[in-house]
Structure formats: C-alpha cells, structure tokens
Design a protein around this motif. Structure first.
Motif, mmCIF file in Angstrom:
data_model
loop_
_atom_site.group_PDB
_atom_site.id
_atom_site.type_symbol
_atom_site.label_atom_id
_atom_site.label_comp_id
_atom_site.label_asym_id
_atom_site.label_seq_id
_atom_site.Cartn_x
_atom_site.Cartn_y
_atom_site.Cartn_z
ATOM 1 N N PHE A 153 -3.999 7.926 6.276
ATOM 2 C CA PHE A 153 -2.876 8.011 7.213
ATOM 3 C C PHE A 153 -2.073 6.708 7.205
ATOM 4 O O PHE A 153 -0.836 6.722 7.134
ATOM 5 C CB PHE A 153 -3.407 8.310 8.614
ATOM 6 N N ILE A 154 -2.768 5.580 7.258
ATOM 7 C CA ILE A 154 -2.106 4.277 7.311
ATOM 8 C C ILE A 154 -1.380 3.973 5.996
ATOM 9 O O ILE A 154 -0.213 3.536 5.996
ATOM 10 C CB ILE A 154 -3.134 3.174 7.633
ATOM 11 N N LEU A 155 -2.049 4.217 4.862
ATOM 12 C CA LEU A 155 -1.428 3.953 3.561
ATOM 13 C C LEU A 155 -0.221 4.856 3.318
ATOM 14 O O LEU A 155 0.813 4.409 2.810
ATOM 15 C CB LEU A 155 -2.453 4.153 2.443
ATOM 16 N N ALA A 156 -0.335 6.124 3.686
ATOM 17 C CA ALA A 156 0.768 7.066 3.480
ATOM 18 C C ALA A 156 1.982 6.671 4.303
ATOM 19 O O ALA A 156 3.126 6.769 3.837
ATOM 20 C CB ALA A 156 0.316 8.485 3.841
ATOM 21 N N ALA A 157 1.758 6.200 5.537
ATOM 22 C CA ALA A 157 2.863 5.755 6.382
ATOM 23 C C ALA A 157 3.570 4.552 5.753
ATOM 24 O O ALA A 157 4.805 4.483 5.714
ATOM 25 C CB ALA A 157 2.350 5.402 7.779
ATOM 26 N N GLY A 158 2.780 3.612 5.228
ATOM 27 C CA GLY A 158 3.358 2.436 4.597
ATOM 28 C C GLY A 158 4.108 2.770 3.317
ATOM 29 O O GLY A 158 5.215 2.270 3.070
ATOM 30 N N LEU A 159 3.541 3.645 2.494
ATOM 31 C CA LEU A 159 4.177 4.008 1.221
ATOM 32 C C LEU A 159 5.455 4.810 1.436
ATOM 33 O O LEU A 159 6.449 4.607 0.735
ATOM 34 C CB LEU A 159 3.186 4.803 0.369
ATOM 35 N N GLY A 160 5.435 5.729 2.397
ATOM 36 C CA GLY A 160 6.630 6.524 2.693
ATOM 37 C C GLY A 160 7.770 5.642 3.176
ATOM 38 O O GLY A 160 8.933 5.823 2.775
ATOM 39 N N THR A 161 7.444 4.661 4.011
ATOM 40 C CA THR A 161 8.452 3.717 4.505
ATOM 41 C C THR A 161 8.978 2.837 3.377
ATOM 42 O O THR A 161 10.190 2.622 3.249
ATOM 43 C CB THR A 161 7.852 2.825 5.612
ATOM 44 N N PHE A 162 8.056 2.345 2.529
ATOM 45 C CA PHE A 162 8.461 1.458 1.439
ATOM 46 C C PHE A 162 9.376 2.168 0.453
ATOM 47 O O PHE A 162 10.335 1.561 -0.057
ATOM 48 C CB PHE A 162 7.243 0.909 0.704
ATOM 49 N N LEU A 163 9.115 3.440 0.180
ATOM 50 C CA LEU A 163 9.962 4.176 -0.762
ATOM 51 C C LEU A 163 11.409 4.219 -0.280
ATOM 52 O O LEU A 163 12.343 4.039 -1.073
ATOM 53 C CB LEU A 163 9.434 5.599 -0.965
ATOM 54 N N VAL A 164 11.609 4.426 1.019
ATOM 55 C CA VAL A 164 12.969 4.440 1.561
ATOM 56 C C VAL A 164 13.609 3.064 1.420
ATOM 57 O O VAL A 164 14.784 2.953 1.028
ATOM 58 C CB VAL A 164 12.969 4.886 3.034
ATOM 59 N N MET A 165 12.857 2.000 1.734
ATOM 60 C CA MET A 165 13.393 0.650 1.578
ATOM 61 C C MET A 165 13.807 0.405 0.122
ATOM 62 O O MET A 165 14.865 -0.165 -0.155
ATOM 63 C CB MET A 165 12.344 -0.399 1.991
ATOM 64 N N TYR A 166 12.964 0.854 -0.802
ATOM 65 C CA TYR A 166 13.226 0.681 -2.234
ATOM 66 C C TYR A 166 14.519 1.401 -2.634
ATOM 67 O O TYR A 166 15.352 0.849 -3.368
ATOM 68 C CB TYR A 166 12.047 1.226 -3.035
ATOM 69 N N LEU A 167 14.688 2.620 -2.142
ATOM 70 C CA LEU A 167 15.888 3.391 -2.473
ATOM 71 C C LEU A 167 17.141 2.727 -1.922
ATOM 72 O O LEU A 167 18.194 2.710 -2.581
ATOM 73 C CB LEU A 167 15.763 4.820 -1.925
ATOM 74 N N TYR A 168 17.057 2.172 -0.717
ATOM 75 C CA TYR A 168 18.201 1.474 -0.141
ATOM 76 C C TYR A 168 18.520 0.198 -0.923
ATOM 77 O O TYR A 168 19.687 -0.176 -1.066
ATOM 78 C CB TYR A 168 17.951 1.138 1.330
ATOM 79 N N VAL A 169 17.491 -0.467 -1.413
ATOM 80 C CA VAL A 169 17.703 -1.701 -2.186
ATOM 81 C C VAL A 169 18.447 -1.421 -3.488
ATOM 82 O O VAL A 169 19.396 -2.126 -3.849
ATOM 83 C CB VAL A 169 16.357 -2.387 -2.492
ATOM 84 N N PHE A 170 18.060 -0.376 -4.189
ATOM 85 C CA PHE A 170 18.608 -0.123 -5.526
ATOM 86 C C PHE A 170 19.773 0.866 -5.557
ATOM 87 O O PHE A 170 20.571 0.844 -6.485
ATOM 88 C CB PHE A 170 17.493 0.378 -6.455
ATOM 89 N N TYR A 171 19.870 1.720 -4.549
ATOM 90 C CA TYR A 171 20.872 2.785 -4.637
ATOM 91 C C TYR A 171 21.765 2.858 -3.409
ATOM 92 O O TYR A 171 22.359 3.886 -3.135
ATOM 93 C CB TYR A 171 20.180 4.143 -4.836
ATOM 94 N N PHE A 172 21.887 1.749 -2.645
ATOM 95 C CA PHE A 172 22.645 1.795 -1.404
ATOM 96 C C PHE A 172 24.083 2.228 -1.615
ATOM 97 O O PHE A 172 24.601 3.069 -0.893
ATOM 98 C CB PHE A 172 22.627 0.431 -0.706
ATOM 99 N N ASN A 173 24.760 1.653 -2.610
ATOM 100 C CA ASN A 173 26.177 1.964 -2.829
ATOM 101 C C ASN A 173 26.387 3.453 -3.101
ATOM 102 O O ASN A 173 27.293 4.087 -2.566
ATOM 103 C CB ASN A 173 26.742 1.131 -3.981
#
Length: 208
Positions: A153-173
């Motif tokens: 539960f804890i790892l999945a919450a962290g990974l799901g959040t990190f994926l969104v951060m990653y997408l915003y970092v590389f594909y924000f525009n």
C-alpha cells in the motif's frame, strides 16, 4: 492475486489524486524549468518519499480506527462538515479563478529533494485521503493489515505519486496544451468529488 489488486488499486488512486494541477506537480514542472529535468525528478522523489511517510501514518490511523468503531462514527459525522466546506470552497475557488491559464511562477532555488518533501508535508489532505482509502480497501477484503499489505500500500502510493511528478517534469508543456480545459475546471471536479463523498458519508451515517 490479492497483493496485485491492492497494488494496482492503490497505485491508480494515487495517480488520479495527483493528476489535477496543484502545488506539487506544478512545482515539479517549475523546478524542471528553473534547474533542469534532473532536479525536477529529484523534487518528485522528495514528494514521493514524504507521501510514503504520510501513507504509513495513514495506515496506522486506519488500523486504530478499525478497532475503535465509536471513534469512526464520530469522525464520520465530522467528515460531513469537512466535505461540505471543501465542496463549497472548491466551487467558489473555481468561480474566482475563472479561465486563468496555468502558468509557472518564479521561485527561490532550494535543494530540490528537501523542497519536494516540505511541500508534500504541508499538503494536509494526504493523510485523511489515504486513511480513508485504506479503510475502504480493508472493508473490501484486500487490505488485511499484514506487513506485506502495508508495504504494498505504501509503495504503491509513492510510485503512483512519483509517476505523475515525472510526467509533469518531462511533458508539462504538452500536457498544458492538451489538458488546458481540464486544468481550468479541476476545481469544479474537486468540488463535485467532495459533494459525492458528502452524500456517501451521509448515507453511511443515516444507514448506520
């Protein structure tokens, strides 16, 4: 099979909760613009680590509440007020913001990892969100408060959040151009979500 269901359900819930433009994901994009994509990723890691710490706290709270039904009833009554206030808040925030475009603002350059952890720490909705989610999964039978369940539960919450951060970092525009309409109406969506939660909570209280 049960651990896989728990992982993907939690991962999806974390991803969906992190997608609407807000303090964390927009700052991830801002950090990427100001200091480079590697710093944006480090910022996202800081956010994810703090989310996992908050999720651990959420598990402890949910586990305690599952053993104290009287407290659960009291909190559900309090939740009615909280959801009502949040629904009104997001609705009027959406009306006030109107159709303002989503923009990056200049900010002070700090250590990206600690900045990510700090901003995630002041996001006060994380703990009640994951605590409620944990209780829901427990009620559905695929969260049994075993060590392996809690770790997943804890790892999945962290990974799901990190994926969104990653997408915003590389594909924000690209995301800004393609999802501008969604960005403008995200507060209406959150207001509607709070209203749905309010109705569900009311039904549970009166049914109980």
């Amino acid at each position: 099979m049960q651990p896989l269901i728990l992982f993907f359900a939690t991962f999806s819930a974390a991803f969906i909760a992190s997608v609407p433009p807000g303090l964390l994901n927009v700052n991830a994009a801002k950090t990427s613009v100001e200091k480079g994509k590697s710093n944006g990723v480090i910022f996202g890691l800081g956010v994810a680590v703090m989310v996992m710490l908050q999720t651990y706290l959420s598990v402890r709270i949910a586990k305690y509440l599952s053993r104290n039904p009287d407290i659960v009833e009291m909190l559900m009554q309090l939740a009615i007020v909280v959801f009502a206030v949040l629904a009104i808040f997001f609705f009027f925030k959406a009306r006030k913001d109107g159709v303002k475009p989503l923009k990056l603002k200049e900010g002070k350059k700090r250590n990206s990892f600690s900045k990510g952890m700090f901003l995630a720490a002041i996001n006060l909705l994380t703990v009640p969100y994951y605590s409620g989610l944990n209780s829901l999964f427990h009620g559905q039978g695929f969260m049994n408060y075993k060590v392996i369940d809690e770790v997943i539960f804890i790892l999945a919450a962290g990974l799901g959040t990190f994926l969104v951060m990653y997408l915003y970092v590389f594909y924000f525009n690209k995301m800004e151009r393609k999802t501008n309409k969604f960005s403008k109406n995200s507060n209406y969506i959150l207001s509607g979500l709070m209203l749905v939660l309010l109705i569900i909570t009311l039904i549970r209280v009166f049914y109980h």
